[in-house]
Write a protein that holds these residues in place. Structure first.
Motif, PDB file in Angstrom:
ATOM      1  N   GLU A   1       5.609   9.088   1.335  1.00  0.00           N
ATOM      2  CA  GLU A   1       4.246   9.619   1.369  1.00  0.00           C
ATOM      3  C   GLU A   1       3.216   8.501   1.237  1.00  0.00           C
ATOM      4  OE1 GLU A   1       3.225  12.597   1.995  1.00  0.00           O
ATOM      5  OE2 GLU A   1       5.251  13.442   2.188  1.00  0.00           O
ATOM      6  N   TYR A   2       3.538   7.525   0.395  1.00  0.00           N
ATOM      7  CA  TYR A   2       2.602   6.419   0.186  1.00  0.00           C
ATOM      8  C   TYR A   2       2.418   5.618   1.479  1.00  0.00           C
ATOM      9  CZ  TYR A   2       0.696   2.052  -1.619  1.00  0.00           C
ATOM     10  OH  TYR A   2      -0.082   0.947  -1.821  1.00  0.00           O
ATOM     11  N   VAL A   3       3.519   5.319   2.168  1.00  0.00           N
ATOM     12  CA  VAL A   3       3.434   4.560   3.420  1.00  0.00           C
ATOM     13  C   VAL A   3       2.695   5.369   4.495  1.00  0.00           C
ATOM     14  CG1 VAL A   3       4.797   3.542   5.286  1.00  0.00           C
ATOM     15  CG2 VAL A   3       5.498   3.208   2.904  1.00  0.00           C
ATOM     16  N   LYS A   4       2.940   6.649   4.521  1.00  0.00           N
ATOM     17  CA  LYS A   4       2.269   7.497   5.520  1.00  0.00           C
ATOM     18  C   LYS A   4       0.754   7.519   5.293  1.00  0.00           C
ATOM     19  CE  LYS A   4       2.284  12.240   7.313  1.00  0.00           C
ATOM     20  NZ  LYS A   4       2.901  13.599   7.188  1.00  0.00           N
ATOM     21  N   GLN A   5       0.373   7.652   4.026  1.00  0.00           N
ATOM     22  CA  GLN A   5      -1.055   7.681   3.693  1.00  0.00           C
ATOM     23  C   GLN A   5      -1.695   6.326   3.977  1.00  0.00           C
ATOM     24  OE1 GLN A   5      -1.776   8.542  -0.398  1.00  0.00           O
ATOM     25  NE2 GLN A   5      -3.994   8.687  -0.188  1.00  0.00           N
ATOM     26  N   LEU A   6      -0.980   5.274   3.669  1.00  0.00           N
ATOM     27  CA  LEU A   6      -1.502   3.932   3.906  1.00  0.00           C
ATOM     28  C   LEU A   6      -1.703   3.670   5.391  1.00  0.00           C
ATOM     29  CD1 LEU A   6      -2.219   1.194   2.565  1.00  0.00           C
ATOM     30  CD2 LEU A   6       0.174   0.542   2.866  1.00  0.00           C
ATOM     31  N   SER A   7      -0.791   4.133   6.215  1.00  0.00           N
ATOM     32  CA  SER A   7      -0.899   3.931   7.658  1.00  0.00           C
ATOM     33  C   SER A   7      -2.085   4.703   8.246  1.00  0.00           C
ATOM     34  CB  SER A   7       0.396   4.375   8.349  1.00  0.00           C
ATOM     35  OG  SER A   7       1.486   3.645   7.857  1.00  0.00           O
ATOM     36  N   GLN A   8      -2.331   5.870   7.693  1.00  0.00           N
ATOM     37  CA  GLN A   8      -3.435   6.680   8.216  1.00  0.00           C
ATOM     38  C   GLN A   8      -4.800   6.091   7.847  1.00  0.00           C
ATOM     39  OE1 GLN A   8      -2.686  10.563   6.652  1.00  0.00           O
ATOM     40  NE2 GLN A   8      -1.031  11.031   8.121  1.00  0.00           N
ATOM     41  N   GLN A   9      -4.920   5.501   6.635  1.00  0.00           N
ATOM     42  CA  GLN A   9      -6.209   5.041   6.157  1.00  0.00           C
ATOM     43  C   GLN A   9      -6.514   3.591   6.518  1.00  0.00           C
ATOM     44  OE1 GLN A   9      -6.250   5.767   1.971  1.00  0.00           O
ATOM     45  NE2 GLN A   9      -6.132   8.009   2.176  1.00  0.00           N
ATOM     46  N   SER A  10      -5.540   2.833   6.991  1.00  0.00           N
ATOM     47  CA  SER A  10      -5.771   1.420   7.331  1.00  0.00           C
ATOM     48  C   SER A  10      -6.488   1.333   8.668  1.00  0.00           C
ATOM     49  CB  SER A  10      -4.437   0.676   7.397  1.00  0.00           C
ATOM     50  OG  SER A  10      -3.633   1.230   8.417  1.00  0.00           O
ATOM     51  N   ASP A  11      -7.375   0.296   8.768  1.00  0.00           N
ATOM     52  CA  ASP A  11      -8.145   0.104   9.992  1.00  0.00           C
ATOM     53  C   ASP A  11      -7.361  -0.628  11.071  1.00  0.00           C
ATOM     54  OD1 ASP A  11     -10.211   1.363   8.788  1.00  0.00           O
ATOM     55  OD2 ASP A  11     -11.136  -0.482   8.020  1.00  0.00           O
ATOM     56  N   GLY A  12      -6.348  -1.350  10.686  1.00  0.00           N
ATOM     57  CA  GLY A  12      -5.593  -2.088  11.692  1.00  0.00           C
ATOM     58  C   GLY A  12      -4.467  -2.897  11.058  1.00  0.00           C
ATOM     59  N   ASP A  13      -3.942  -3.777  11.858  1.00  0.00           N
ATOM     60  CA  ASP A  13      -2.800  -4.587  11.413  1.00  0.00           C
ATOM     61  C   ASP A  13      -3.177  -5.512  10.274  1.00  0.00           C
ATOM     62  OD1 ASP A  13      -0.013  -5.608  11.875  1.00  0.00           O
ATOM     63  OD2 ASP A  13      -1.159  -7.463  12.200  1.00  0.00           O
ATOM     64  N   ARG A  14      -4.407  -5.980  10.252  1.00  0.00           N
ATOM     65  CA  ARG A  14      -4.825  -6.925   9.211  1.00  0.00           C
ATOM     66  C   ARG A  14      -4.768  -6.283   7.825  1.00  0.00           C
ATOM     67  NH1 ARG A  14     -10.519 -10.361   9.190  1.00  0.00           N
ATOM     68  NH2 ARG A  14     -10.079 -11.554   7.255  1.00  0.00           N
ATOM     69  N   ASP A  15      -5.224  -5.032   7.708  1.00  0.00           N
ATOM     70  CA  ASP A  15      -5.163  -4.349   6.413  1.00  0.00           C
ATOM     71  C   ASP A  15      -3.721  -4.189   5.930  1.00  0.00           C
ATOM     72  OD1 ASP A  15      -7.872  -4.190   6.434  1.00  0.00           O
ATOM     73  OD2 ASP A  15      -7.942  -2.108   7.168  1.00  0.00           O
ATOM     74  N   LEU A  16      -2.873  -3.841   6.856  1.00  0.00           N
ATOM     75  CA  LEU A  16      -1.448  -3.685   6.478  1.00  0.00           C
ATOM     76  C   LEU A  16      -0.846  -5.017   6.032  1.00  0.00           C
ATOM     77  CD1 LEU A  16      -0.174  -1.258   9.286  1.00  0.00           C
ATOM     78  CD2 LEU A  16      -0.668  -0.710   6.902  1.00  0.00           C
ATOM     79  N   GLN A  17      -1.191  -6.116   6.699  1.00  0.00           N
ATOM     80  CA  GLN A  17      -0.679  -7.431   6.313  1.00  0.00           C
ATOM     81  C   GLN A  17      -1.165  -7.811   4.922  1.00  0.00           C
ATOM     82  OE1 GLN A  17       1.477  -9.347   7.699  1.00  0.00           O
ATOM     83  NE2 GLN A  17       1.757  -8.282   9.655  1.00  0.00           N
ATOM     84  N   GLU A  18      -2.466  -7.554   4.626  1.00  0.00           N
ATOM     85  CA  GLU A  18      -2.993  -7.878   3.302  1.00  0.00           C
ATOM     86  C   GLU A  18      -2.317  -7.038   2.220  1.00  0.00           C
ATOM     87  OE1 GLU A  18      -7.153  -7.289   3.537  1.00  0.00           O
ATOM     88  OE2 GLU A  18      -7.545  -9.102   4.724  1.00  0.00           O
ATOM     89  N   HIS A  19      -2.136  -5.757   2.519  1.00  0.00           N
ATOM     90  CA  HIS A  19      -1.466  -4.903   1.538  1.00  0.00           C
ATOM     91  C   HIS A  19      -0.014  -5.353   1.317  1.00  0.00           C
ATOM     92  CE1 HIS A  19      -1.870  -1.233  -0.829  1.00  0.00           C
ATOM     93  NE2 HIS A  19      -0.586  -1.025  -0.563  1.00  0.00           N
ATOM     94  N   ARG A  20       0.617  -5.752   2.391  1.00  0.00           N
ATOM     95  CA  ARG A  20       1.998  -6.264   2.281  1.00  0.00           C
ATOM     96  C   ARG A  20       2.052  -7.513   1.400  1.00  0.00           C
ATOM     97  NH1 ARG A  20       5.146 -10.051   4.800  1.00  0.00           N
ATOM     98  NH2 ARG A  20       7.374  -9.535   5.006  1.00  0.00           N
ATOM     99  N   GLN A  21       1.075  -8.401   1.543  1.00  0.00           N
ATOM    100  CA  GLN A  21       1.034  -9.606   0.722  1.00  0.00           C
ATOM    101  C   GLN A  21       0.845  -9.254  -0.746  1.00  0.00           C
ATOM    102  OE1 GLN A  21      -2.004 -12.105   2.340  1.00  0.00           O
ATOM    103  NE2 GLN A  21      -0.898 -12.503   4.275  1.00  0.00           N
ATOM    104  N   ARG A  22      -0.026  -8.231  -1.041  1.00  0.00           N
ATOM    105  CA  ARG A  22      -0.218  -7.820  -2.433  1.00  0.00           C
ATOM    106  C   ARG A  22       1.086  -7.272  -3.034  1.00  0.00           C
ATOM    107  NH1 ARG A  22      -5.262  -6.255  -0.230  1.00  0.00           N
ATOM    108  NH2 ARG A  22      -7.033  -7.268  -1.296  1.00  0.00           N
TER     109      ARG A  22
END
Length: 708
Positions: free
Chosen positions: A28-49
């Motif tokens: 559920e967390y990954v699904k919500q994160l994918s829906q609310q992210s603006d693009g690949d850059r947000d996902l990369q930053e979240h992955r780094q955190r």
């Protein structure tokens, strides 16, 4: 909103709380994160955190482990101590239970002796001990012996170890499965026969139904039974302890396991009780039997001449004799080998003049079993698998005790095997580096020092066993062969120069002479082992000199040498003087000229160098090899001079060739002959013949060739 909060300030702590919450669902967390992210850059930053949080968590866990590491170690050690103490406590309780039951039985027997009527009533109301494998009916002693004989006839190899005895009978028997004590892996299926004084273990023969093969026999006196707690799938097991080993067996079910434990303990108690009663009866004085009446009129005279002596009774009720088997077990367990041998010597001294009665034989059987165990431990102490540090003195303790046990031959064999392994290990650990001569110095020092220390220790340990010295000489020869193999591999197989080989052999001979300090001379052995390699080196170097001489002869122009500088002339004078040519000045001319050919001078220096190095290698077995090599080398030079004299037409060159021939015949050959005689100790007839002849080989005057 949740995403923006996690990416703001303090997002790391909020992200950690979110991941640590009990209701967190990764999908559920990954699904919500994918829906609310603006693009690949947000996902990369979240992955780094998340990655940084993971690394921080790993570092924190590592710090906690380091902080508590000592506590982990101490806790594990305490658990191990508690486990051993619980095992000892269980064993002590079992022994106490057995002692209490034995005391009870002894009191009942004493009461039966005091009041026979009470004993008969008790016997009528109670059953005697019944083996649990035969609960249907109580078999009498003859029947039990017949059953034992019938069963043991099916076991191969037991008769030599289990002699027939009227007092031995079968108590219990059954199938068991043996497991490895360390890894708890199944080893084999066995059949155990419990008798009133021992336990026999056998395995089934594969092609014969109902037949078994003997594996082991254990006396009940030194046998301890320990219950093994069930730990599925490992259950219904019990352990038998027989110093210095232990074995684990598994019964078919819990009922049979319980029967085995009960019958083993009961049989041990009965065995201890019967042994005590037997010793008490033996301690009582026995009345001499009355002689039968006889009508022989001469019997009275015979009895007067040879009075019958009452058989001496050996008193084995002494406390130290009763406790001797257990004391030996303790000494062996504590590695007090000297104490164990002292006890054996004390027993042998006590029984020296005593008759070999049945109780003494039984005591001897128990003691011999401990002697075998002690011997096995001492043999293991001397095995090459043990640490080889400490030198020969580290083996003295085990060797001396084996000698005291009367096993000097085995002690000698094991001592020499141990030292052979130590010498071999020391040689292998030498690093092959730098010059060959440096390695040979190290090799000789290590080997001959070890050999000298071994010889001195052998002389100390086996001073009273002269028969062992021949074994040491054989060992020394085999060790010398191992040394020569390493020596030859480095010196001769690597094609070192003759001068290097000569220096290496000289070093080995000097170290070998050190053994004369203890009266051991192995020089002849090292000569015999090196003769083949030295012959090969001499012949190889001889071939090199002959080829070089032939090459110079092919380019010979028969011209005087011009050394160009006085320094070069002085150096040549010094070289010729070192070769033994003292009259070289008469062959020098004006300025820097030498009235000799370059070929003849080079030949002289090379031949004398070969002779000097060969004399360093010399021993009587090499006499003919060295002599024949010198003759072959000289023949090459002289034949070339003879051939040149016959072929040269120019008078000046012919005179120059005669001058070189004179130098060879009148200067070089006498020097070679003199130096050979000084080095060898006797003249060489072959060299004398070469010098006395006006020509080394007479060539057909019509021929223009010379056979070389």
């Amino acid at each position: 909103m949740a995403l923006s909060l996690s990416l703001g300030e303090g997002g790391g702590s909020r992200l950690r709380r979110q991941l640590e919450s009990g209701g967190f669902v990764a999908a559920e967390y990954v699904k919500q994160l994918s829906q609310q992210s603006d693009g690949d850059r947000d996902l990369q930053e979240h992955r780094q955190r998340i990655q940084a949080l993971s690394e921080e968590t790993a570092q924190s866990l590592k710090r906690n482990v380091y902080q508590n590491y000592r506590q982990f170690i101490e806790t594990a050690r305490e658990i191990s101590y508690l486990e051993s103490e619980m095992y000892q406590l269980s064993h002590i309780l079992t022994e106490q239970k057995g002692i209490m039951e034995a005391v009870t039985q002894a009191l009942l027997l004493q009461a039966d002796r005091d009041d026979p009527e009470l004993g008969s009533r008790r016997a009528a109301t109670t059953d005697p001990f019944l083996p649990l494998s035969a609960k249907e009916a109580a078999a009498n002693e003859e029947g039990r012996q017949r059953t034992l004989t019938t069963l043991l006839e099916k076991v191969e190899g037991y008769r030599d170890l289990l002699p027939e005895s009227p007092s031995k009978y079968l108590v219990y028997n059954g199938d068991l499965v043996e497991y490895d004590a360390d890894h708890m892996a199944q080893i084999q299926r066995v059949h155990a026969f419990l008798m009133n004084d021992c336990l026999l273990v056998a395995t089934a023969l594969p092609n014969r139904r109902g037949a078994y093969r003997y594996v082991a026999l254990y006396s009940l006196d030194g046998l301890a039974v320990v219950n093994v707690k069930d730990n599925p799938p490992m259950k219904d097991m019990f352990k038998l302890l027989m110093f210095p080993e232990s074995r684990i067996f598994q019964a078919e079910n819990a009922k049979i396991k319980k029967e085995w434990l009960e019958v083993l303990e009961e049989t041990k108690r009965n065995r201890a009780l019967s042994e005590k009663q037997r010793l008490e009866q033996e301690a009582l004085p026995r009345p001499a039997p009355a002689p039968p009446e006889s009508t022989n009129p001469f019997e009275e005279d015979e009895e007067e001449e040879e009075p019958s002596a009452e058989e001496e009774v050996v008193d084995l009720s002494l406390e130290w004799i009763q406790e001797l088997p257990e004391d030996l077990d303790v000494c062996i367990a504590q590695r007090d080998f000297e104490g164990a041998v002292d006890l054996l010597d004390k027993l042998n001294e006590y029984l020296r003049d005593k008759p070999m009665s049945q109780p003494v034989k039984e005591l001897r059987v128990k003691v011999d079993e401990r002697v075998r165990q002690l011997t096995d431990v001492l043999v293991f102490e001397l095995s090459p698998d043990r640490s080889l540090r400490g030198g020969p003195r580290a083996t003295r303790r085990a060797v001396s005790q084996l000698i005291r046990l009367g096993q000097s031959t085995k002690a000698c064999e094991l001592f020499l095997k141990n030292r052979a392994a130590a010498v071999q290990t020391a040689i292998r650990q030498l690093r092959i580096e730098g010059a060959t001569l440096l390695y040979i110095h190290k090799l000789c020092h290590v080997f001959f020092t070890s050999l000298l220390e071994t010889a001195r220790e052998f002389e100390t340990d086996f001073a009273g066993n002269n028969g062992c010295y021949s074994a040491f000489v054989v060992w020394a020869r085999s060790s010398m062969k191992m040394f020569v193999d390493a020596f030859s591999k480095q010196v001769f197989d690597s094609k070192e120069s003759l001068s290097t080989a000569a220096e290496c052999v000289k070093v080995a001979k000097e170290h070998c002479k050190q053994l004369s300090e203890i009266g051991l001379d192995l020089t002849f052995i090292i000569h015999a082992l090196l003769v083949k390699d030295i012959k090969g080196a001499l012949q190889s170097y001889k071939d090199i000199i002959i080829e070089a001489t032939k090459h110079r002869n092919s380019e010979e122009m028969w011209r005087r040498m011009n050394l160009m500088t006085p320094e070069a002339l002085g150096k040549l004078r010094e070289e010729m003087r070192s070769c033994g040519v003292g009259n070289f000045d008469q062959y020098t001319g004006d300025d820097c000229w030498v009235n000799l050919s370059y070929t003849v001078v080079a030949f002289t220096k090379q031949t004398m160098a070969f002779l000097e190095e060969a004399l360093k290698l010399y021993f009587p077995e090499l006499h003919m090899v060295l002599l024949e090599s010198l003759v072959e080398i000289i023949l090459v030079a002289v034949q070339h001079v003879d051939y040149s004299l016959r072929c040269e037409q120019d008078p000046e060159k012919k005179a120059f060739i005669r001058q070189n021939a004179s130098f060879l015949y009148e200067t070089v050959l006498p020097v070679v002959e003199k130096r050979f005689e000084e080095g060898v100790g006797k003249p060489a007839k072959q060299l004398q013949d070469l010098r006395n002849a006006s020509r080394l080989m007479r060539v057909n005057p019509e021929s223009t060739t010379s056979v070389v």
